[in-house]
Design a protein around this motif. Structure first.
Motif, mmCIF file in Angstrom:
data_model
loop_
_atom_site.group_PDB
_atom_site.id
_atom_site.type_symbol
_atom_site.label_atom_id
_atom_site.label_comp_id
_atom_site.label_asym_id
_atom_site.label_seq_id
_atom_site.Cartn_x
_atom_site.Cartn_y
_atom_site.Cartn_z
ATOM 1 N N THR A 191 2.606 3.555 -4.345
ATOM 2 C CA THR A 191 1.800 4.777 -4.283
ATOM 3 C C THR A 191 2.723 5.998 -4.191
ATOM 4 N N THR A 192 3.657 5.944 -3.241
ATOM 5 C CA THR A 192 4.551 7.093 -3.035
ATOM 6 C C THR A 192 5.509 7.249 -4.219
ATOM 7 N N ALA A 193 6.011 6.108 -4.739
ATOM 8 C CA ALA A 193 6.923 6.180 -5.891
ATOM 9 C C ALA A 193 6.210 6.822 -7.089
ATOM 10 N N ALA A 196 0.838 -1.217 0.000
ATOM 11 C CA ALA A 196 0.000 0.000 0.000
ATOM 12 C C ALA A 196 0.863 1.254 0.000
ATOM 13 N N GLY A 197 2.120 1.119 0.432
ATOM 14 C CA GLY A 197 2.905 2.334 0.657
ATOM 15 C C GLY A 197 4.031 2.596 -0.316
ATOM 16 N N ALA A 198 4.541 1.552 -0.996
ATOM 17 C CA ALA A 198 5.733 1.775 -1.822
ATOM 18 C C ALA A 198 5.390 2.343 -3.202
ATOM 19 N N SER A 251 -3.129 8.157 -6.364
ATOM 20 C CA SER A 251 -2.763 6.770 -6.722
ATOM 21 C C SER A 251 -3.997 5.948 -7.048
ATOM 22 N N LEU A 252 -5.085 6.189 -6.311
ATOM 23 C CA LEU A 252 -6.335 5.462 -6.565
ATOM 24 C C LEU A 252 -7.287 6.393 -7.303
ATOM 25 N N PRO A 253 -7.657 6.086 -8.565
ATOM 26 C CA PRO A 253 -8.589 6.994 -9.251
ATOM 27 C C PRO A 253 -9.993 6.922 -8.655
ATOM 28 N N PRO A 261 -12.344 7.310 9.774
ATOM 29 C CA PRO A 261 -11.566 6.281 10.489
ATOM 30 C C PRO A 261 -10.740 5.384 9.567
ATOM 31 N N ARG A 262 -11.082 5.338 8.272
ATOM 32 C CA ARG A 262 -10.330 4.473 7.368
ATOM 33 C C ARG A 262 -9.371 5.263 6.477
ATOM 34 N N ALA A 263 -9.038 6.481 6.898
ATOM 35 C CA ALA A 263 -8.088 7.280 6.106
ATOM 36 C C ALA A 263 -6.738 6.571 6.093
ATOM 37 N N CYS A 264 -5.935 6.884 5.086
ATOM 38 C CA CYS A 264 -4.614 6.268 4.952
ATOM 39 C C CYS A 264 -3.786 6.523 6.213
ATOM 40 N N ILE A 265 -3.301 5.453 6.828
ATOM 41 C CA ILE A 265 -2.506 5.619 8.060
ATOM 42 C C ILE A 265 -1.107 6.147 7.716
ATOM 43 N N GLY A 266 -0.697 5.964 6.448
ATOM 44 C CA GLY A 266 0.677 6.305 6.086
ATOM 45 C C GLY A 266 0.827 7.663 5.419
ATOM 46 N N LYS A 303 1.373 10.745 6.462
ATOM 47 C CA LYS A 303 2.505 11.594 6.890
ATOM 48 C C LYS A 303 3.822 10.954 6.456
ATOM 49 N N PHE A 304 3.857 9.645 6.510
ATOM 50 C CA PHE A 304 5.020 8.870 6.073
ATOM 51 C C PHE A 304 5.283 9.175 4.592
ATOM 52 N N ALA A 305 4.204 9.117 3.784
ATOM 53 C CA ALA A 305 4.342 9.344 2.346
ATOM 54 C C ALA A 305 4.810 10.771 2.053
ATOM 55 N N LEU A 306 4.232 11.721 2.785
ATOM 56 C CA LEU A 306 4.608 13.122 2.559
ATOM 57 C C LEU A 306 6.068 13.360 2.926
ATOM 58 N N ILE A 314 -9.098 14.247 -1.467
ATOM 59 C CA ILE A 314 -9.362 12.908 -0.907
ATOM 60 C C ILE A 314 -8.354 11.856 -1.388
ATOM 61 N N THR A 315 -7.168 12.336 -1.745
ATOM 62 C CA THR A 315 -6.117 11.417 -2.187
ATOM 63 C C THR A 315 -5.818 10.352 -1.129
ATOM 64 N N PHE A 316 -5.853 10.744 0.146
ATOM 65 C CA PHE A 316 -5.564 9.786 1.229
ATOM 66 C C PHE A 316 -6.854 9.307 1.906
HETATM 67 C C1 HEM Z 1 1.246 8.858 -1.974
HETATM 68 C C2 HEM Z 1 1.145 7.801 -1.193
HETATM 69 C C3 HEM Z 1 -0.142 7.177 -0.708
HETATM 70 C C4 HEM Z 1 -1.416 7.330 -1.164
HETATM 71 C C5 HEM Z 1 -1.898 8.223 -2.305
HETATM 72 C C6 HEM Z 1 -2.276 6.496 -0.342
HETATM 73 C C7 HEM Z 1 -3.648 6.412 -0.477
HETATM 74 C C8 HEM Z 1 -4.462 5.637 0.325
HETATM 75 C C9 HEM Z 1 -5.897 5.557 0.184
HETATM 76 C C10 HEM Z 1 -6.737 6.290 -0.855
HETATM 77 C C11 HEM Z 1 -6.345 4.697 1.130
HETATM 78 C C12 HEM Z 1 -7.791 4.271 1.349
HETATM 79 C C13 HEM Z 1 -8.085 3.120 0.429
HETATM 80 C C14 HEM Z 1 -9.482 2.622 0.562
HETATM 81 O O1 HEM Z 1 -9.932 2.401 1.689
HETATM 82 O O2 HEM Z 1 -10.123 2.400 -0.459
HETATM 83 C C15 HEM Z 1 -5.195 4.226 1.875
HETATM 84 C C16 HEM Z 1 -5.253 3.346 2.922
HETATM 85 C C17 HEM Z 1 -4.130 2.842 3.555
HETATM 86 N N1 HEM Z 1 -2.828 3.193 3.330
HETATM 87 FE FE1 HEM Z 1 -2.189 4.595 2.039
HETATM 88 N N2 HEM Z 1 -1.497 5.847 0.575
HETATM 89 C C18 HEM Z 1 -0.195 6.239 0.398
HETATM 90 C C19 HEM Z 1 0.899 5.842 1.145
HETATM 91 C C20 HEM Z 1 0.860 4.935 2.181
HETATM 92 C C21 HEM Z 1 2.003 4.527 2.964
HETATM 93 C C22 HEM Z 1 3.415 5.097 2.812
HETATM 94 C C23 HEM Z 1 1.562 3.569 3.837
HETATM 95 C C24 HEM Z 1 2.316 2.802 4.893
HETATM 96 C C25 HEM Z 1 3.574 2.914 5.185
HETATM 97 C C26 HEM Z 1 0.144 3.379 3.600
HETATM 98 C C27 HEM Z 1 -0.659 2.491 4.266
HETATM 99 C C28 HEM Z 1 -2.026 2.446 4.166
HETATM 100 C C29 HEM Z 1 -2.858 1.563 4.974
HETATM 101 C C30 HEM Z 1 -2.376 0.575 6.019
HETATM 102 C C31 HEM Z 1 -4.180 1.835 4.602
HETATM 103 C C32 HEM Z 1 -5.454 1.202 5.182
HETATM 104 C C33 HEM Z 1 -6.012 2.168 6.220
HETATM 105 C C34 HEM Z 1 -7.313 1.707 6.827
HETATM 106 O O3 HEM Z 1 -8.051 0.964 6.191
HETATM 107 O O4 HEM Z 1 -7.572 2.120 7.969
HETATM 108 N N3 HEM Z 1 -0.243 4.233 2.587
HETATM 109 N N4 HEM Z 1 -4.065 4.826 1.364
#
Ligand code: HEM
Length: 580
Positions: free
Chosen positions: A361-363, A357-359, A425-427, A513-518, A520-523, A507-509
């Motif tokens: 997307t950020t790349a 989920a994290g590599a 990353s996710l359209p 409660p289900r917002a991307c946990i990563g 700040k890491f990605a930024l 809404i990129t992230f």
């Molecule tokens: C530019 C980089 C990133 C983008 C655009 C992004 C985007 C997203 C989005 C849109 C979701 C929600 C997906 C959904 O529920 O349909 C999500 C969830 C998640 N992302 Fe990211 N992400 C990024 C980087 C990261 C990184 C670096 C990590 C971890 C190191 C990460 C870990 C996760 C996890 C674990 C979830 C599930 C969260 C949950 O369901 O509570 N992501 N991300």
């Protein structure tokens, strides 16, 4: 003795067989009839939407004919924030592009889980990690994991990010010094040989290098594991992840239909279907899964053993003080709170989740960032000036800015926001209503009957599609130039007012409660890599005619138009930057 002999009749077997065949035929006919009539009796038929061109694939042909997300923008413009969109086999989906509606779905996330066709394969690929968990399991996992993703912890991880960024920079410096170019950045060896390279520059496939850097960062910062993806000595786990991440296919409406049906089957079957499939590609992916499973398990057990044998020093876990990777911190939270723990399966599922989920997307976001710099030299100059001023004029030194200093660079921040807004990353993402509901709308939509609807009533089982790309480019929210790159918008008062989501008026992230946990890491990763690269290099397009586009897969990645067969790539000229 057979049952029918015991009952004194020999007619029973053929009677049973005939009844069985009749019942099966009846069930199939009813199912086919129900499927055929589905669009006519759709619970969303009161909404307007694009015309379905095929019963099998609905509006997918139209959606996939353009760049990922562009059709959704057009439908949102034409029909408003709640649109009926025909999907596979006569199923209608609700496309929700209204900020109040999307905020409602984000907030009520446990009543709107991912649909089975997404969740099933996700569980097989990512294991029992956060992306897959629902309800109480999700709440518990997120609470245990949250401290590892806090600002305080990311501050400590910043040097790890810089170390990888320096390695990437050094590889490109070496390439320039050797006077070479990467053949993979060109269409073929003939074009590569004919290329007129200037002194002090090289041509690279930036996507490849950024993917490797992102994998190394998540390995080290995520679980203190060196994937060594930037050097050629990639380990077994690194190789397995690289194979998974690089497997690309061009989605067509029929492939999407097959994926949808396979997803439904996977989630319905109690066993792993892929184990029985004699297809080499499936077998290759399965081998990657097996390596990922065994290697993540091995790393996890190693970490736990380390904690046990060191006997309670350091982080309170018996681990060395300097070990501050996400997994170590999660183990710490896990051990501190006896009421809330994660199982070994969940912990190793998090490792796979972080990487997958994290590599990429950020790349991907970084690749679009470099492409933008290549096309807009004045932006590149502005960012470099801001950076050098903050560094006190120091050029190309490994003595870098601290986390908080990076956070205080307004132009860099605006640049990252604009890149993430334009290239999510996710359209789109999918959810399924688990009960009847009424979704509020911030802007009313006109129904088929011409009524103004301020809320959309939906039935349990309705699939809701949220078009992230379209919402991030809404003219209503970002103005008439919403499709343009203009980072200054983020320094203006009230930008993105009315946008849904948790971070950065977009809404990129995702959000709630289900917002991307990563996020700040990605930024942080984006800012660290960009500052290191900006300090040493300037970017330019490979050639004057090159056209880059997005390819939709599990996530959107860049491709060269006309060179799609070569997979996802981002060829760029990289020049050593003038000092001063
Ligand atoms: C530019 C980089 C990133 C983008 C655009 C992004 C985007 C997203 C989005 C849109 C979701 C929600 C997906 C959904 O529920 O349909 C999500 C969830 C998640 N992302 Fe990211 N992400 C990024 C980087 C990261 C990184 C670096 C990590 C971890 C190191 C990460 C870990 C996760 C996890 C674990 C979830 C599930 C969260 C949950 O369901 O509570 N992501 N991300």
């Amino acid at each position: 003795m057979a049952l029918w002999e015991w009952m004194g009749t020999s007619e029973l077997p053929s009677l049973l067989l005939r009844s069985l065949i009749t019942l099966t035929l009846l069930a199939c006919t009813t199912a086919l009839l129900a499927l055929y009539l589905r669009p006519r009796y759709s619970s969303l038929r009161f909404l307007r939407g694009p015309v379905s061109t095929s019963y099998l694939t609905g509006c997918w042909e139209e959606a996939l004919a353009e760049e990922p997300g562009v059709a959704y923008s057009r439908w949102a413009e034409e029909y408003g924030g709640a649109v009926r969109v025909a999907s596979f086999l006569g199923e209608d989906r609700l496309m929700l592009a209204d900020s109040a509606g999307v905020n409602h779905v984000m907030k009520e996330c446990y009543s709107y889980p991912k649909p089975p066709e997404v969740r099933g394969p996700l569980g097989r690929i990512l294991g029992k990690g956060l992306q897959h968990a629902e309800g109480d399991d999700h709440r518990r996992q997120k609470r245990i994991m949250a401290p590892a993703f806090s600002t305080a912890h990311l501050r400590d991880l910043t040097p790890t990010f810089f170390a990888v960024a320096h390695k990437l920079r050094d590889h490109w410096l070496d390439l320039i010094a050797a006077g070479g170019i990467e053949e993979g950045a060109f269409k073929d060896s003939v074009t590569a040989t004919a290329f007129e390279k200037k002194e002090g520059e090289t041509v690279v496939d930036a996507m490849k290098w950024l993917s490797r850097a992102a994998l190394d960062i998540i390995g080290l910062a995520g679980f203190d594991h060196p994937f060594n993806a930037l050097s050629s000595s990639s380990d077994a786990l690194g190789a397995a992840f690289s194979t998974m991440l690089s497997s690309t296919f061009r989605p067509t409406a029929r492939i999407m239909l097959a994926a949808n049906l396979a997803g439904k089957l996977i989630s319905a079957l109690p066993f792993d279907l892929s184990a029985w499939m004699p297809v080499e590609q499936v077998r290759r992916i399965r081998r990657c899964f097996e390596t990922m499973e065994s290697e993540t398990e091995r790393i996890l057990q190693g970490k736990k053993e380390e904690a046990r044998s060191a006997g309670g020093v350091g982080l309170g876990l018996g681990m060395e003080e300097e070990k501050r990777d996400l997994m170590t911190l999660m183990l710490k939270s896990n051990l501190e709170d006896v009421k809330m723990t994660m199982s070994d399966g969940e912990l190793s599922g998090q490792m796979t989740t972080f990487v997958l989920a994290g590599a990429e997307t950020t790349a991907g976001a970084l690749a679009w960032a470099l492409k933008t710099l290549a096309e807009k030299p004045h932006v590149e100059k502005q960012l470099r000036t801001e950076l050098r001023k903050a560094k006190g004029g120091v050029v190309e030194k490994d003595d870098e800015l601290e986390y908080d200093e990076l956070d205080r660079l307004p132009l860099l921040d605006a640049f990252c926001r604009e890149i993430l807004r334009l290239h999510p990353s996710l359209p789109y993402t999918l959810r399924e209503a688990t009960s009847d509901d009424s979704i509020p709308l911030s802007t009313p939509v006109t129904s088929q009957a011409g009524q103004q609807l301020t809320a959309v009533p939906i039935k349990s089982g309705t699939v809701v599609m949220i078009p992230i790309y379209a919402m991030n480019r809404s003219r209503k929210v970002y103005g008439e130039d919403a499709d343009e790159f203009r980072m200054e918008r983020w320094t203006e008062e009230g930008v993105g007012k009315g946008a849904a989501g948790a971070w950065g008026q977009q809404i990129t992230f995702w959000g709630g409660p289900r917002a991307c946990i990563g996020y700040k890491f990605a930024l942080l990763e984006m800012k660290v890599i960009l500052t290191v690269l900006l300090d040493s290099f300037s970017f330019a397009p490979r050639d004057a005619t090159i056209k880059l586009g997005h390819r939709a897969g599990a996530i959107t990645r860049p491709i060269v138009v006309g060179e799609e067969a070569l997979g996802c790539r981002m060829p760029l000229r990289v020049r050593r930057v003038e000092e001063g």
